[in-house]
Design a protein around this motif. Structure first.
Motif, mmCIF file in Angstrom:
data_model
loop_
_atom_site.group_PDB
_atom_site.id
_atom_site.type_symbol
_atom_site.label_atom_id
_atom_site.label_comp_id
_atom_site.label_asym_id
_atom_site.label_seq_id
_atom_site.Cartn_x
_atom_site.Cartn_y
_atom_site.Cartn_z
ATOM 1 N N ILE B 271 24.554 36.923 11.481
ATOM 2 C CA ILE B 271 23.797 37.754 12.425
ATOM 3 C C ILE B 271 23.187 36.880 13.515
ATOM 4 O O ILE B 271 23.241 37.206 14.707
ATOM 5 C CB ILE B 271 22.707 38.575 11.688
ATOM 6 C CG1 ILE B 271 23.357 39.602 10.765
ATOM 7 C CG2 ILE B 271 21.797 39.278 12.693
ATOM 8 C CD1 ILE B 271 22.408 40.218 9.760
ATOM 9 N N ALA B 272 22.626 35.725 13.115
ATOM 10 C CA ALA B 272 22.027 34.821 14.102
ATOM 11 C C ALA B 272 23.082 34.333 15.090
ATOM 12 O O ALA B 272 22.823 34.267 16.301
ATOM 13 C CB ALA B 272 21.370 33.636 13.402
ATOM 14 N N VAL B 275 23.733 37.093 17.488
ATOM 15 C CA VAL B 275 22.601 37.266 18.399
ATOM 16 C C VAL B 275 22.589 36.156 19.447
ATOM 17 O O VAL B 275 22.456 36.405 20.646
ATOM 18 C CB VAL B 275 21.263 37.298 17.616
ATOM 19 C CG1 VAL B 275 20.081 37.169 18.560
ATOM 20 C CG2 VAL B 275 21.161 38.582 16.817
ATOM 21 N N LEU B 281 21.094 43.565 19.388
ATOM 22 C CA LEU B 281 21.050 44.289 18.115
ATOM 23 C C LEU B 281 20.942 45.794 18.287
ATOM 24 O O LEU B 281 21.238 46.539 17.364
ATOM 25 C CB LEU B 281 19.868 43.805 17.269
ATOM 26 C CG LEU B 281 20.133 42.611 16.350
ATOM 27 C CD1 LEU B 281 18.929 42.344 15.497
ATOM 28 C CD2 LEU B 281 21.341 42.855 15.468
ATOM 29 N N LEU B 323 16.765 29.976 18.117
ATOM 30 C CA LEU B 323 16.743 31.445 18.180
ATOM 31 C C LEU B 323 15.608 31.922 19.070
ATOM 32 O O LEU B 323 15.800 32.765 19.945
ATOM 33 C CB LEU B 323 16.539 32.021 16.778
ATOM 34 C CG LEU B 323 17.721 32.674 16.081
ATOM 35 C CD1 LEU B 323 17.307 33.123 14.696
ATOM 36 C CD2 LEU B 323 18.236 33.861 16.866
#
Lengths: 362, 338
Positions: B271-272, B275, B281, B323
């Motif tokens: 998911i990271a 992203v 998202l 992130l």
């Protein structure tokens, strides 16, 4: 006479209908079913005994083990009410415990109550700061909660490892240990702590306008803001509360062993907490939430883990049963299922009406 | 007046769709620059940015690339799939068990991939038919897969099949000596998955429907256009599950074993990566090629941490920092455009 009988049965039906529409109906059914299953398998399951003024027994264990997930889930429930999510709680557990134990470890008198109080406050302070940080990202920078809290979920565990130097920090401190394994008026401390937190939050959300504000933010943030709800600051507070409770959960969870294993404490516990909230009938879209349901959810999780032991299954199979219960409760509460039930009832009504008309004709 | 108008029109306009990806490219550039300055030409040694670097990144992260491709499909529709890490563990263990039972390589691979497909299908049905949120549906399947993996074995199972070992060891070598780089089977598989994903998303009706589902209107726009909303929604989870099955095989190739505790948190790595790859998202925005760049960024951070000689937990801290930086950067880019 037959009329009376019908009226009574209709009443029961109406009560059931009303109950099954309530968000805590299916989770309560699941919990009762679990307890009954355990009681049948092991007859002494519900016995509670008193030894040295402390309560002992399987139900007490279930309550004690539900304390940590409940503390996490109560905070999570409020966050979810605002249509947010907090993935960092597991990492926060690890950080808070690491901070507390590192403090006790570095002080000369680890068994000193004063030291323990300072350690506790430090652990909770760090958790509070993390909550403030999460809230800042979500409300001020308007980053999606999932990503915003994922940052600390990933980094937090690394920070906890830095604090403990990659070792498992262990201390010897009876007062600290008592937080997790002691008793208050015969009741295990974790249960007392969870009960106090629940009571305070329940009063806050149902006896003040706070709960209604959360729900309105969860339904429509912008409309709430225009209606005079301080959406940003209210949301921020919720993340702070969630972080703080996660820190408390970490300390309560780690106290009995007095060991901070940064790699494993709280690992995937955020998922358990979210599961508990959902089992309690709270939807992830935000808006409606139920703290009482969350308590039921935490008890289901804890009873489930106990049931696996009672049925002599290997404890590693627990996730399987978590999946089954989660799917069952969600499917039972799903609109499709409700629609099916409604249709069945309608058909039954129609059949009964048909029978009545034929009676009249006869 | 006219000239002013003309100059206005000459200002290059960036398509709004590409905005989130600008942050991705910038992030990659910054990390490559740091690497080059510290260990490459900047420190007087050989170039840091090289085919060797790229090849090593892909050797180590091909399974993550495959996961990220599948995850991109799901996230584009505004969903999420938390089950992939547990599926990778389950597939690895089943692979090991099947080899022990004497199954042949093609059978094992097909069964492994189909396990992933099945898990994806279960999520898709829970989401589409029972209207359960993707987060919860995929969480349930995550528990299911993890539980099944624990049932298969709680010990690490080695994979000693000769065909499998040969497949893991096979590679095409290029270059000489220190700048030797190679292409292995996992990289080829990941490359094919990426290209197929790209083709589906950008050149098929199904792909456009995936983007349409991300509009945040519960698929209303898609339905009104007469596209099949339900089928598409189920299929994105099937795709993600299938990718998890493929990734499970690749991870088994990479480690030559199956273990029930692999892949804890792997879904978050995926998911990271997605992203950081510039996919939003909320759904509807993003590119599968961006996700590939996201995986490279993810792998590069690990390389830099290793080259610095720092402990592995610094990787987690830095990924968090990147992130954070990336999300803030994306905000700035997006705000500037408005």
């Amino acid at each position: 006479m037959s009329d009376n009988g019908r009226a009574a049965s209709l009443d029961i039906g109406a009560v059931l209908r009303k109950a099954s529409g309530h968000s805590t109906f299916w989770p309560s059914i699941a919990l009762v079913a679990l307890v009954i299953a355990c009681g049948v398998k092991s007859p002494g399951f519900l016995d509670v005994t008193v030894q040295d003024g402390h309560l002992f027994g399987q139900p007490v264990d279930i309550l004690r083990n539900s304390a940590t997930p409940l503390l996490l889930a109560l905070g999570m429930c409020l966050v979810i009410a605002t249509s947010g999510i907090d993935l960092s709680v597991g990492a926060v557990m690890a950080i808070s415990l690491a901070v507390s134990l590192t403090w006790i470890d570095s002080s000369p008198a680890g068994g000193d109550p004063g030291t323990v109080v300072v350690a506790l406050l430090l652990g909770l302070l760090v958790a509070l700061v993390i909550g403030v940080f999460n809230g800042f990202l979500v409300t001020v920078l308007e980053i999606q909660p999932f990503i915003a809290t994922m940052i600390l979920m990933v980094a937090g565990r690394g920070i906890a490892m830095l604090l403990t130097q990659g070792q498992i920090t262990t201390v010897t401190s009876p007062p600290f240990k008592a937080i997790g394994s002691g008793f208050f008026l015969g009741i295990p401390n974790p249960v007392v702590i969870a009960a106090v937190v629940f009571t305070l939050l329940a009063l806050l959300v149902r006896r003040t306008a706070f709960g209604m504000m959360l729900e309105s933010i969860g339904i429509n943030r912008e409309a709430s803001r225009l209606a005079g709800v301080r959406a940003a600051s209210t949301t921020w507070i919720v993340y702070v509360v969630c972080g703080l409770l996660a820190g408390l959960a970490g300390i309560v969870y780690g106290a009995p062993t007095m060991a901070a294993d940064a790699n494993n404490i709280g690992l995937m516990k955020e998922m358990d907490a979210i599961m508990v909230v959902v089992l309690g009938g709270t939807k992830l879209d935000g808006g409606r939430f139920s703290l009482a349901g969350t308590v039921v959810g935490a008890l289901i999780l804890s009873a489930l883990e106990r049931a696996v032991v009672i049925f002599e299954l290997p404890s590693q199979t627990t996730p399987l049963f978590k999946a089954v219960v989660l799917i069952a409760v969600c499917v039972a509460a799903s609109p499709l299922f409700a629609e099916r039930m409604r249709l069945r009832r309608a058909r039954a009504e129609a059949a009964r009406a048909g029978a009545m008309t034929s009676e009249v004709v006869a | 007046m006219n000239t002013a108008h003309a100059t206005l029109r000459r200002v290059p306009r960036i398509d709004r769709r590409f905005l989130p990806v600008i942050g991705t490219v910038l992030t990659l550039a910054v990390i490559l620059l740091i690497g080059e300055l510290r260990y490459g030409l900047g420190s007087g040694s050989r170039a840091f940015i090289s085919m060797k670097l790229l090849s090593n990144l892909l050797v180590d992260n091909s399974y993550l690339l495959v996961l990220a491709v599948g995850m991109t499909f799901v996230i584009l529709t505004g969903g999420i799939d938390l089950s992939v890490g547990a599926v990778v563990a389950l597939v690895g263990l089943v692979t090991a068990k099947l080899f022990m039972a004497g199954a042949s390589l093609p059978v094992v691979v097909i069964v492994g991939v189909l396990i992933g497909t099945t898990c994806g299908l279960v999520i898709g049905v829970l989401v589409q038919v029972f209207d359960i949120q993707p987060f919860i549906a995929s969480l349930a399947v995550m528990f299911l897969a993890r539980g099944l993996a624990n049932v298969v074995s709680v010990q690490s199972l080695p994979i000693e099949d000769q065909g499998f070992a040969a497949l893991a060891a096979w590679s095409l070598k290029f270059g000489e000596g220190k700048s030797l780089w190679r292409i292995n089977a996992s990289m080829i598989v990941a490359g094919i998955v990426l290209l197929v994903g790209f083709h589906i998303l950008h050149h098929t009706r199904f792909g456009r429907t995936v983007y349409g589902l991300g509009a945040g209107d519960q698929g209303q726009a898609v339905r009104l256009m007469g596209l099949s909303e339900g089928r598409t929604r189920v299929l994105v989870y099937v795709i993600s599950g299938t990718c998890a099955g493929i990734a499970g095989i690749l991870f088994a190739l990479y480690t030559k074993s199956g273990f029930n505790l692999t892949g804890i948190g792997m879904e978050l790595d995926a998911i990271a990566s997605v992203v950081i790859g510039g996919t939003l998202l909320v759904g509807g925005y993003g590119f599968v090629l961006g996700s590939a760049v996201g995986v490279l960024v993810y792998g590069l951070i690990q390389v830099l941490i290793a080259r610095e000689g720092l402990d592995s937990w610094w990787t987690k801290v830095f990924i968090g920092v990147v992130l954070l930086g990336f999300v803030i950067l994306q905000k700035i880019v997006a705000v500037k455009r408005q």
